[in-house]
Design a protein around this motif. Structure first.
Motif, PDB file in Angstrom:
ATOM      1  N   ASP A 176       0.692  -1.102  -0.441  1.00  0.00           N
ATOM      2  CA  ASP A 176       0.093   0.114  -0.136  1.00  0.00           C
ATOM      3  C   ASP A 176       0.760   1.230   0.135  1.00  0.00           C
ATOM      4  OD1 ASP A 176      -2.174   1.724   0.168  1.00  0.00           O
ATOM      5  OD2 ASP A 176      -2.485   1.493   1.920  1.00  0.00           O
ATOM      6  N   ASN A 177       1.893   1.541  -0.952  1.00  0.00           N
ATOM      7  CA  ASN A 177       2.494   2.362  -0.942  1.00  0.00           C
ATOM      8  C   ASN A 177       3.258   3.150   0.527  1.00  0.00           C
ATOM      9  OD1 ASN A 177       2.139   2.560  -3.882  1.00  0.00           O
ATOM     10  ND2 ASN A 177       0.576   3.870  -3.577  1.00  0.00           N
ATOM     11  N   ILE A 178       3.734   2.236   0.799  1.00  0.00           N
ATOM     12  CA  ILE A 178       4.360   2.272   2.642  1.00  0.00           C
ATOM     13  C   ILE A 178       5.858   3.590   2.697  1.00  0.00           C
ATOM     14  CG2 ILE A 178       5.890   0.372   2.329  1.00  0.00           C
ATOM     15  CD1 ILE A 178       5.117   0.361   5.406  1.00  0.00           C
ATOM     16  N   PHE A 179       6.578   2.969   0.980  1.00  0.00           N
ATOM     17  CA  PHE A 179       7.639   3.891   0.397  1.00  0.00           C
ATOM     18  C   PHE A 179       7.482   5.236   0.383  1.00  0.00           C
ATOM     19  CE2 PHE A 179       9.703  -0.536   1.497  1.00  0.00           C
ATOM     20  CZ  PHE A 179      10.460  -0.380   1.611  1.00  0.00           C
ATOM     21  N   ARG A 180       8.005   6.264   0.738  1.00  0.00           N
ATOM     22  CA  ARG A 180       8.031   7.994   0.980  1.00  0.00           C
ATOM     23  C   ARG A 180       8.863   8.635  -0.025  1.00  0.00           C
ATOM     24  NH1 ARG A 180       4.168   6.409   0.299  1.00  0.00           N
ATOM     25  NH2 ARG A 180       3.095   8.671  -0.016  1.00  0.00           N
ATOM     26  N   ASN A 181      10.412   8.107   0.588  1.00  0.00           N
ATOM     27  CA  ASN A 181      11.070   8.800  -0.239  1.00  0.00           C
ATOM     28  C   ASN A 181      12.420   8.058  -0.380  1.00  0.00           C
ATOM     29  OD1 ASN A 181      10.303  11.914  -0.012  1.00  0.00           O
ATOM     30  ND2 ASN A 181      11.033  11.572   2.323  1.00  0.00           N
ATOM     31  N   VAL A 182      13.839   7.232  -1.180  1.00  0.00           N
ATOM     32  CA  VAL A 182      14.264   6.502  -1.437  1.00  0.00           C
ATOM     33  C   VAL A 182      15.339   7.595  -2.109  1.00  0.00           C
ATOM     34  CG1 VAL A 182      15.019   4.189  -2.428  1.00  0.00           C
ATOM     35  CG2 VAL A 182      13.133   4.343  -1.626  1.00  0.00           C
ATOM     36  N   TYR A 183      16.440   7.595  -2.353  1.00  0.00           N
ATOM     37  CA  TYR A 183      17.908   8.377  -2.334  1.00  0.00           C
ATOM     38  C   TYR A 183      19.071   7.565  -1.997  1.00  0.00           C
ATOM     39  CZ  TYR A 183      17.027  11.263   1.920  1.00  0.00           C
ATOM     40  OH  TYR A 183      17.723  11.716   3.082  1.00  0.00           O
ATOM     41  N   PHE A 184      19.856   7.795  -2.245  1.00  0.00           N
ATOM     42  CA  PHE A 184      21.169   7.989  -2.115  1.00  0.00           C
ATOM     43  C   PHE A 184      21.950   9.328  -1.549  1.00  0.00           C
ATOM     44  CE2 PHE A 184      21.245   5.467  -6.001  1.00  0.00           C
ATOM     45  CZ  PHE A 184      21.188   4.446  -5.425  1.00  0.00           C
ATOM     46  N   LEU A 219      21.650   3.838   1.300  1.00  0.00           N
ATOM     47  CA  LEU A 219      20.555   4.334   0.365  1.00  0.00           C
ATOM     48  C   LEU A 219      19.569   4.482   1.950  1.00  0.00           C
ATOM     49  CD1 LEU A 219      18.997   3.665  -2.494  1.00  0.00           C
ATOM     50  CD2 LEU A 219      18.128   1.439  -0.963  1.00  0.00           C
ATOM     51  N   VAL A 220      18.934   6.059   1.639  1.00  0.00           N
ATOM     52  CA  VAL A 220      17.790   6.150   2.395  1.00  0.00           C
ATOM     53  C   VAL A 220      16.420   6.070   2.183  1.00  0.00           C
ATOM     54  CG1 VAL A 220      16.949   8.773   3.637  1.00  0.00           C
ATOM     55  CG2 VAL A 220      19.498   8.236   3.287  1.00  0.00           C
ATOM     56  N   VAL A 221      15.526   5.407   3.129  1.00  0.00           N
ATOM     57  CA  VAL A 221      14.658   4.570   2.949  1.00  0.00           C
ATOM     58  C   VAL A 221      13.816   4.994   4.396  1.00  0.00           C
ATOM     59  CG1 VAL A 221      13.257   2.862   2.857  1.00  0.00           C
ATOM     60  CG2 VAL A 221      15.681   2.595   1.619  1.00  0.00           C
ATOM     61  N   ASP A 222      12.312   6.134   3.422  1.00  0.00           N
ATOM     62  CA  ASP A 222      11.845   6.247   4.470  1.00  0.00           C
ATOM     63  C   ASP A 222      10.375   6.056   3.855  1.00  0.00           C
ATOM     64  OD1 ASP A 222      12.913   9.092   5.489  1.00  0.00           O
ATOM     65  OD2 ASP A 222      13.032  10.131   4.240  1.00  0.00           O
ATOM     66  N   PHE A 223       9.913   5.120   5.282  1.00  0.00           N
ATOM     67  CA  PHE A 223       8.363   5.025   5.003  1.00  0.00           C
ATOM     68  C   PHE A 223       7.292   4.870   6.393  1.00  0.00           C
ATOM     69  CE2 PHE A 223      11.873   2.487   7.987  1.00  0.00           C
ATOM     70  CZ  PHE A 223      10.526   1.352   9.050  1.00  0.00           C
ATOM     71  N   PHE A 224       5.930   5.122   5.420  1.00  0.00           N
ATOM     72  CA  PHE A 224       5.108   5.326   6.661  1.00  0.00           C
ATOM     73  C   PHE A 224       5.468   3.799   8.346  1.00  0.00           C
ATOM     74  CE2 PHE A 224       2.202   6.830   3.052  1.00  0.00           C
ATOM     75  CZ  PHE A 224       2.377   8.508   3.888  1.00  0.00           C
ATOM     76  N   GLN A 237       0.622   3.466  12.564  1.00  0.00           N
ATOM     77  CA  GLN A 237      -0.582   4.499  12.591  1.00  0.00           C
ATOM     78  C   GLN A 237      -1.459   4.401  11.546  1.00  0.00           C
ATOM     79  OE1 GLN A 237       1.643   8.359  12.344  1.00  0.00           O
ATOM     80  NE2 GLN A 237       2.992   8.088  14.218  1.00  0.00           N
ATOM     81  N   PRO A 238      -2.185   5.133  11.463  1.00  0.00           N
ATOM     82  CA  PRO A 238      -4.135   5.180  10.688  1.00  0.00           C
ATOM     83  C   PRO A 238      -3.184   5.373   9.127  1.00  0.00           C
ATOM     84  CG  PRO A 238      -4.218   5.888  12.959  1.00  0.00           C
ATOM     85  CD  PRO A 238      -3.316   5.500  13.178  1.00  0.00           C
ATOM     86  N   ARG A 239      -3.144   4.798   8.354  1.00  0.00           N
ATOM     87  CA  ARG A 239      -2.952   5.406   7.296  1.00  0.00           C
ATOM     88  C   ARG A 239      -3.734   7.020   6.521  1.00  0.00           C
ATOM     89  NH1 ARG A 239       0.004   3.246   3.034  1.00  0.00           N
ATOM     90  NH2 ARG A 239       0.931   1.491   4.976  1.00  0.00           N
ATOM     91  N   GLU A 240      -4.853   7.035   7.062  1.00  0.00           N
ATOM     92  CA  GLU A 240      -5.706   7.907   6.243  1.00  0.00           C
ATOM     93  C   GLU A 240      -4.935   9.859   6.875  1.00  0.00           C
ATOM     94  OE1 GLU A 240      -7.244   5.537   7.845  1.00  0.00           O
ATOM     95  OE2 GLU A 240      -8.159   4.811   5.971  1.00  0.00           O
TER      96      GLU A 240
END
Length: 264
Positions: A123-131, A202-207, A211-214
């Motif tokens: 459900d699109n949990i990953f928000r940012n992915v960068y080196f 590799l930086v990986v930001d995820f929800f 926490q409630p997704r909405e």
């Protein structure tokens, strides 16, 4: 055995990180191939356009932090540029989006595939992915990342031996190649690289899954709108709220004081 707490989190609690870790050598190979084979124009474009910029996170001395990536706020970079109609000094919006897509397809197909598959199944949990690369001598001043809706994972790709670490509260944590370090960045922290070599993760930001997704989506949308208005080149990753406040310095110092008291 490594110990975990409220800000240093166990990567095994987030099974959706495993495909990144399983593919870490391929991801590192894509990064090193790009750095070694990309043309000067491709490198300049990448750091001008694909790198999230911060106005508030400061360093001690002249050493720098460099970053570039392919996913921001759940969208591949070319889609993110179009959605926000970002205007660059040297590139029109459509040109920047097209060039970003071409670079992603040319150099980072494996990484993009891993991201797409995990997001599809989670459900699109990953928000940012960068080196993220720390150049030798880098010392970043104390700051916070006011993203209380996400956690940040660091997958070690190139980690030299020596004093390269993250200081958060009273702890000093080290990166390791092929392994994740997962942190809650709302706690004050200051990383450094006191070696003579680059460190790249590799930086990986995820929800946060608990926490409630909405609610987290609504918070992200409001936060990104503010950050993009203030600095469109932040790509929604950094903002004014990242600057450490007086209470953050107190919290950081108190954590050390409690540790010192325990030792004494």
């Amino acid at each position: 055995m490594e110990s975990f707490n409220e800000y240093h989190l166990n990567p095994e609690d987030f099974p959706f990180l495993k495909p990144f870790q399983d593919n870490w050598l391929g991801i590192r190979d894509e990064f090193t191939r790009f750095i070694n084979q990309a043309s000067e124009d491709e490198l300049k474009f990448t750091y001008d356009v694909l790198g999230p910029k911060s106005k508030t996170i400061k360093t001690k001395g002249n050493s720098k932090y460099s970053a570039f990536g392919i996913l921001f706020q759940g969208l591949f970079i070319e889609e993110y540029i179009q959605l926000h109609q970002i205007k660059y000094p040297n590139y029109e919006t459509n040109e920047a989006s097209e060039k970003a897509f071409i670079l992603r397809e040319k150099y980072f197909t494996n990484l993009a595939h891993v991201i797409a598959q995990i997001n599809l199944n989670n459900d699109n949990i990953f928000r940012n992915v960068y080196f993220g690369t720390f150049l030798p001598g880098l010392d970043i001043k104390l700051h916070v990342n006011y993203n209380h809706h996400t956690n940040r994972g660091y997958l070690g790709l190139i980690v030299p031996e020596g004093d390269v670490a993250m200081k958060i509260c009273h702890e000093k944590l080290c990166w390791h190649e092929g392994k994740f370090m997962v942190l809650d960045h709302s706690y004050p922290h200051c990383p450094h690289n006191y070696t003579n070599y680059d460190r790249t993760v590799l930086v990986v930001d995820f929800f946060k899954p608990d926490q409630p997704r909405e609610e987290v989506i609504q918070f992200e949308q409001e936060q990104v709108a503010q950050r993009m208005e203030d600095n469109p080149y932040s790509l929604g990753v950094f903002g004014k709220s990242d600057k450490a406040q007086e209470e953050d310095f107190i919290k950081y110092g108190l954590a050390h004081q409690l540790e010192w008291d325990k030792s004494l």
